[in-house]
Design an enzyme around this catalytic site. Sequence first.
Site, PDB file in Angstrom:
ATOM      1  N   LYS A 135       0.817  -1.199   0.000  1.00  0.00           N
ATOM      2  CA  LYS A 135       0.000   0.000   0.000  1.00  0.00           C
ATOM      3  C   LYS A 135       0.856   1.257   0.000  1.00  0.00           C
ATOM      4  CE  LYS A 135      -3.122  -2.402   3.158  1.00  0.00           C
ATOM      5  NZ  LYS A 135      -3.663  -2.361   4.552  1.00  0.00           N
ATOM      6  N   GLY A 136       2.117   1.090   0.391  1.00  0.00           N
ATOM      7  CA  GLY A 136       2.972   2.240   0.679  1.00  0.00           C
ATOM      8  C   GLY A 136       3.137   3.242  -0.442  1.00  0.00           C
TER       9      GLY A 136
ATOM     10  N   ASP B 125       7.694   2.816  -2.264  1.00  0.00           N
ATOM     11  CA  ASP B 125       7.803   3.917  -1.295  1.00  0.00           C
ATOM     12  C   ASP B 125       9.234   4.032  -0.759  1.00  0.00           C
ATOM     13  OD1 ASP B 125       7.632   1.509   0.119  1.00  0.00           O
ATOM     14  OD2 ASP B 125       6.088   2.196   1.524  1.00  0.00           O
TER      15      ASP B 125
ATOM     16  N   ASP C 233      14.523  -0.884   1.613  1.00  0.00           N
ATOM     17  CA  ASP C 233      15.303  -1.105   2.828  1.00  0.00           C
ATOM     18  C   ASP C 233      16.268  -2.275   2.578  1.00  0.00           C
ATOM     19  OD1 ASP C 233      16.213  -1.237   5.423  1.00  0.00           O
ATOM     20  OD2 ASP C 233      14.384  -2.077   6.254  1.00  0.00           O
TER      21      ASP C 233
ATOM     22  N   LYS D 195      17.015   3.530   1.537  1.00  0.00           N
ATOM     23  CA  LYS D 195      17.661   3.368   2.848  1.00  0.00           C
ATOM     24  C   LYS D 195      18.831   2.410   2.646  1.00  0.00           C
ATOM     25  CE  LYS D 195      14.873   3.014   6.834  1.00  0.00           C
ATOM     26  NZ  LYS D 195      14.082   2.242   7.813  1.00  0.00           N
TER      27      LYS D 195
HETATM   28  P1  IMP Z   1      12.538  -4.379   1.833  1.00  0.00           P
HETATM   29  O1  IMP Z   1      13.343  -3.455   0.941  1.00  0.00           O
HETATM   30  O2  IMP Z   1      12.288  -5.729   1.200  1.00  0.00           O
HETATM   31  O3  IMP Z   1      13.143  -4.492   3.187  1.00  0.00           O
HETATM   32  O4  IMP Z   1      11.082  -3.806   2.027  1.00  0.00           O
HETATM   33  C1  IMP Z   1      10.827  -2.453   1.977  1.00  0.00           C
HETATM   34  C2  IMP Z   1       9.477  -2.240   2.608  1.00  0.00           C
HETATM   35  O5  IMP Z   1       9.621  -2.222   4.020  1.00  0.00           O
HETATM   36  C3  IMP Z   1       8.899  -0.892   2.212  1.00  0.00           C
HETATM   37  O6  IMP Z   1       8.083  -0.985   1.063  1.00  0.00           O
HETATM   38  C4  IMP Z   1       8.108  -0.536   3.450  1.00  0.00           C
HETATM   39  O7  IMP Z   1       6.829  -1.123   3.385  1.00  0.00           O
HETATM   40  C5  IMP Z   1       8.884  -1.177   4.590  1.00  0.00           C
HETATM   41  N1  IMP Z   1       9.807  -0.212   5.227  1.00  0.00           N
HETATM   42  C6  IMP Z   1      11.152  -0.236   5.246  1.00  0.00           C
HETATM   43  N2  IMP Z   1      11.662   0.793   5.945  1.00  0.00           N
HETATM   44  C7  IMP Z   1      10.600   1.504   6.384  1.00  0.00           C
HETATM   45  C8  IMP Z   1      10.468   2.714   7.167  1.00  0.00           C
HETATM   46  O8  IMP Z   1      11.428   3.361   7.617  1.00  0.00           O
HETATM   47  N3  IMP Z   1       9.192   3.123   7.399  1.00  0.00           N
HETATM   48  C9  IMP Z   1       8.092   2.461   6.910  1.00  0.00           C
HETATM   49  N4  IMP Z   1       8.172   1.348   6.190  1.00  0.00           N
HETATM   50  C10 IMP Z   1       9.419   0.861   5.925  1.00  0.00           C
HETATM   51 MG    MG Z   2       5.876  -1.201   1.029  1.00  0.00          MG
END
Ligand code: IMP
Ligand code: MG
Length: 178
Positions: free
Chosen positions: A46-47, A102, A105, A133
């Site tokens: 949803k982000g 969005d 990470d 990030k």
């Molecule tokens: P990843 O890159 O597979 O770890 O997933 C990224 C997802 O983790 C993003 O789409 C967000 O939904 C969530 N996420 C990672 N860091 C944050 C943050 O600082 N705030 C809110 N959601 C985050």
């Molecule tokens: Mg997300």
Amino acid sequence: MTNELEKYIDRVLYSEDDIKAMVQKVAARINEDYAGRKPLLVALLKGAVIFSADLMRALIIDCEIDFMKVSSYSGTQSTGVINIINDLGCDIAGRNVIIVEDIIDTGLTLYKLKELLESRHPASLKICTLLDKPSGRKADVYADYIGGTVGKEFIVGYGLDYDEKFRNLPYIGVMRNS
Ligand code: IMP
Ligand code: MG
């Protein structure tokens, strides 16, 4: 800060004006790179809902949008499995696809999603993220378009949530004690 929700926010990281500037910056590059190519934006639920809506309005080229909802399990980190909760409603073969996220990470979700979408033979596949990030990265994945870079803090607002809350904040803030 006046809202009840805002008791949980330590500070504003990006104001509404900062976000507008980030969206315009990214849109300007996409307008240039995709002129005459009608890209398909694949926004991740949803982000990315709020970012993708604003991004699309800043595009002056012909474009389309579709949505996808995925979750990733990272029980075994390097072999994280992607779970499709809602799939696209269209065929992406031969399309110029831009995934709109969005925040990246660990990158595990996008790494797996990219693999999945590549297997459907798009003409091209790129990634656009509002925020990056890089300190959290566990998978080898890079965005082609990045609005801004953040540190290790947990951020919310403008679509980003903590436990489904704070998505409605018009700015991006840092959670207290994060
Ligand atoms: P990843 O890159 O597979 O770890 O997933 C990224 C997802 O983790 C993003 O789409 C967000 O939904 C969530 N996420 C990672 N860091 C944050 C943050 O600082 N705030 C809110 N959601 C985050
Ligand atoms: Mg997300």
